[in-house]
Design a protein around this motif. Structure first.
Motif, PDB file in Angstrom:
ATOM      1  N   ARG A  90     -15.331 110.389  56.153  1.00  0.00           N
ATOM      2  CA  ARG A  90     -16.237 109.844  55.127  1.00  0.00           C
ATOM      3  C   ARG A  90     -16.052 110.336  53.703  1.00  0.00           C
ATOM      4  O   ARG A  90     -16.369 109.630  52.764  1.00  0.00           O
ATOM      5  CB  ARG A  90     -17.712 110.052  55.523  1.00  0.00           C
ATOM      6  N   ILE A  92     -17.721 112.388  51.840  1.00  0.00           N
ATOM      7  CA  ILE A  92     -18.948 112.495  51.037  1.00  0.00           C
ATOM      8  C   ILE A  92     -18.924 113.791  50.222  1.00  0.00           C
ATOM      9  O   ILE A  92     -18.393 114.803  50.679  1.00  0.00           O
ATOM     10  CB  ILE A  92     -20.162 112.491  52.008  1.00  0.00           C
ATOM     11  N   THR A  94     -20.882 116.603  49.553  1.00  0.00           N
ATOM     12  CA  THR A  94     -22.076 117.051  50.287  1.00  0.00           C
ATOM     13  C   THR A  94     -23.131 117.705  49.398  1.00  0.00           C
ATOM     14  O   THR A  94     -24.298 117.711  49.733  1.00  0.00           O
ATOM     15  CB  THR A  94     -21.681 118.054  51.394  1.00  0.00           C
ATOM     16  N   VAL A  98     -27.468 111.553  47.033  1.00  0.00           N
ATOM     17  CA  VAL A  98     -27.029 110.242  47.507  1.00  0.00           C
ATOM     18  C   VAL A  98     -26.719 109.337  46.313  1.00  0.00           C
ATOM     19  O   VAL A  98     -25.666 108.687  46.265  1.00  0.00           O
ATOM     20  CB  VAL A  98     -28.132 109.623  48.401  1.00  0.00           C
ATOM     21  N   ASN A 101     -23.504 110.325  44.654  1.00  0.00           N
ATOM     22  CA  ASN A 101     -22.377 109.874  45.484  1.00  0.00           C
ATOM     23  C   ASN A 101     -22.088 108.398  45.250  1.00  0.00           C
ATOM     24  O   ASN A 101     -20.936 107.997  45.080  1.00  0.00           O
ATOM     25  CB  ASN A 101     -22.673 110.107  46.967  1.00  0.00           C
ATOM     26  N   ALA A 137     -26.618 114.901  49.767  1.00  0.00           N
ATOM     27  CA  ALA A 137     -25.938 114.086  50.788  1.00  0.00           C
ATOM     28  C   ALA A 137     -25.551 114.883  52.028  1.00  0.00           C
ATOM     29  O   ALA A 137     -25.534 114.347  53.134  1.00  0.00           O
ATOM     30  CB  ALA A 137     -24.714 113.404  50.185  1.00  0.00           C
ATOM     31  N   GLY A 138     -25.265 116.183  51.848  1.00  0.00           N
ATOM     32  CA  GLY A 138     -24.878 117.019  52.983  1.00  0.00           C
ATOM     33  C   GLY A 138     -25.977 117.172  54.020  1.00  0.00           C
ATOM     34  O   GLY A 138     -25.704 117.577  55.151  1.00  0.00           O
ATOM     35  N   LEU A 140     -27.863 114.644  55.052  1.00  0.00           N
ATOM     36  CA  LEU A 140     -28.062 113.366  55.751  1.00  0.00           C
ATOM     37  C   LEU A 140     -27.483 113.443  57.162  1.00  0.00           C
ATOM     38  O   LEU A 140     -26.586 114.238  57.428  1.00  0.00           O
ATOM     39  CB  LEU A 140     -27.336 112.238  55.010  1.00  0.00           C
ATOM     40  N   GLU A 144     -26.099 108.171  58.300  1.00  0.00           N
ATOM     41  CA  GLU A 144     -26.506 107.944  56.907  1.00  0.00           C
ATOM     42  C   GLU A 144     -25.365 108.260  55.951  1.00  0.00           C
ATOM     43  O   GLU A 144     -25.156 107.549  54.961  1.00  0.00           O
ATOM     44  CB  GLU A 144     -27.735 108.804  56.589  1.00  0.00           C
ATOM     45  N   GLN A 145     -24.612 109.303  56.258  1.00  0.00           N
ATOM     46  CA  GLN A 145     -23.453 109.636  55.409  1.00  0.00           C
ATOM     47  C   GLN A 145     -22.414 108.518  55.442  1.00  0.00           C
ATOM     48  O   GLN A 145     -21.797 108.196  54.425  1.00  0.00           O
ATOM     49  CB  GLN A 145     -22.810 110.952  55.869  1.00  0.00           C
ATOM     50  N   GLN A 146     -22.225 107.921  56.612  1.00  0.00           N
ATOM     51  CA  GLN A 146     -21.279 106.802  56.706  1.00  0.00           C
ATOM     52  C   GLN A 146     -21.754 105.635  55.846  1.00  0.00           C
ATOM     53  O   GLN A 146     -20.959 104.981  55.161  1.00  0.00           O
ATOM     54  CB  GLN A 146     -21.125 106.367  58.173  1.00  0.00           C
ATOM     55  N   VAL A 148     -23.601 105.864  53.158  1.00  0.00           N
ATOM     56  CA  VAL A 148     -23.383 106.247  51.752  1.00  0.00           C
ATOM     57  C   VAL A 148     -21.907 106.050  51.393  1.00  0.00           C
ATOM     58  O   VAL A 148     -21.580 105.539  50.317  1.00  0.00           O
ATOM     59  CB  VAL A 148     -23.827 107.712  51.502  1.00  0.00           C
TER      60      VAL A 148
END
Ligand code: ATP
Length: 240
Positions: A90, A92, A94, A98, A101, A137-138, A140, A144-146, A148
């Motif tokens: 992903r 992200i 972290t 959100v 990101n 974001a870290g 989530l 949810e990260q996917q 984002v």
């Protein structure tokens, strides 16, 4: 198909030093399609996606996007031209929120009003993400990260979205939701190339698919045909 392909790989090879991971594959995607690339671990699927995104180079063969050869373009120029990759794991940020990101996805763009409009579109597509804009974001869940990561890629306004194993490590219920999101993105006109271990689900959502084995494409067909193909069923869908 009367349209011309948005993406065309011909006899493409990719090597890591002496190790040839992709051994001369040809594939094409037409505008608006959702196409998946399935196959066992180590078959060369991730390598293929990275070669399309430009994080890896072809060692032989050719790569055309919208009819133009792009094999020599660096990844950031491919991104600007409309090829966005959601990488395995992903990618992200972290420690960022959100919203930060998501906005990162638009870093190549200067059209501020359009970026805000695209953000609203992503919020409509991903209501769970919208509820968590200020969250780091870290913290989530993986699902949810996917979401984002997909939203961030959409902020670059891709014509071609490359997704590497979006279902990896996620519970079945959230995986189903992610596939619904991918399907909606395709319906909105984005061409999607999806790499998936979860062949059953991927084929169910795909217009067409390619099966990769040991760096080669061994089978291709419509998602439905491959879903019912005995070879695919025994090799990739866990049936005897
Ligand atoms: P997975 O689902 O496990 O990622 P895959 O089908 O995506 O599988 P690739 O990750 O593309 O397969 O790997 C293809 C081959 O290339 C494998 O044999 C792998 O060991 C090798 N490979 C991948 N990355 C590297 C690397 N950085 N250096 C050397 N070999 C690599």
């Amino acid at each position: 198909n009367p349209a011309s392909p948005i993406l065309q790989l011909s006899e493409a090879k990719v090597a890591y030093g002496q190790i040839e991971a992709v051994k001369g594959i040809s594939l094409e995607l037409f505008p608006g399609e959702l196409v998946s690339l399935i196959g066992a671990n180590g078959a060369g699927k991730t390598t293929t996606l990275n070669a399309v995104a430009g994080t890896l180079q072809l060692s032989a063969g050719s790569l055309r996007y919208l009819g133009e050869p792009i094999g020599a373009l660096p990844a950031h120029k491919r991104l600007r031209a409309g090829i966005a990759l959601v990488p395995e794991g992903r990618g992200i940020f972290t420690r960022l929120t959100v919203e930060e990101n998501l906005r990162m996805g638009a870093y190549t763009r200067k059209d501020r009003a359009e970026i805000e409009a695209d953000l609203q579109r992503v919020y409509d597509l991903l209501p769970r993400v919208k509820e968590r804009l200020a969250q780091v974001a870290g913290t989530l869940s993986g699902g949810e990260q996917q979401m984002v990561a997909i939203g961030r890629a959409l902020l670059s306004r891709p014509k071609l979205l490359l997704l590497d194993e979006p279902s990896m490590g996620l519970a079945p219920l959230i995986v189903e939701k992610i596939f619904e999101v991918i399907h909606t993105v395709m319906k909105q006109g984005v061409t999607v190339l999806l790499v998936e271990q979860n062949a059953n689900l991927a084929l169910g959502y795909s217009n067409r698919a390619y099966v990769m084995e040991s760096g080669k494409i061994t089978l291709t067909g419509s998602g439905q045909d491959l879903l019912h193909d005995p070879k695919v069923r025994s090799a990739y869908l866990g049936e005897v």
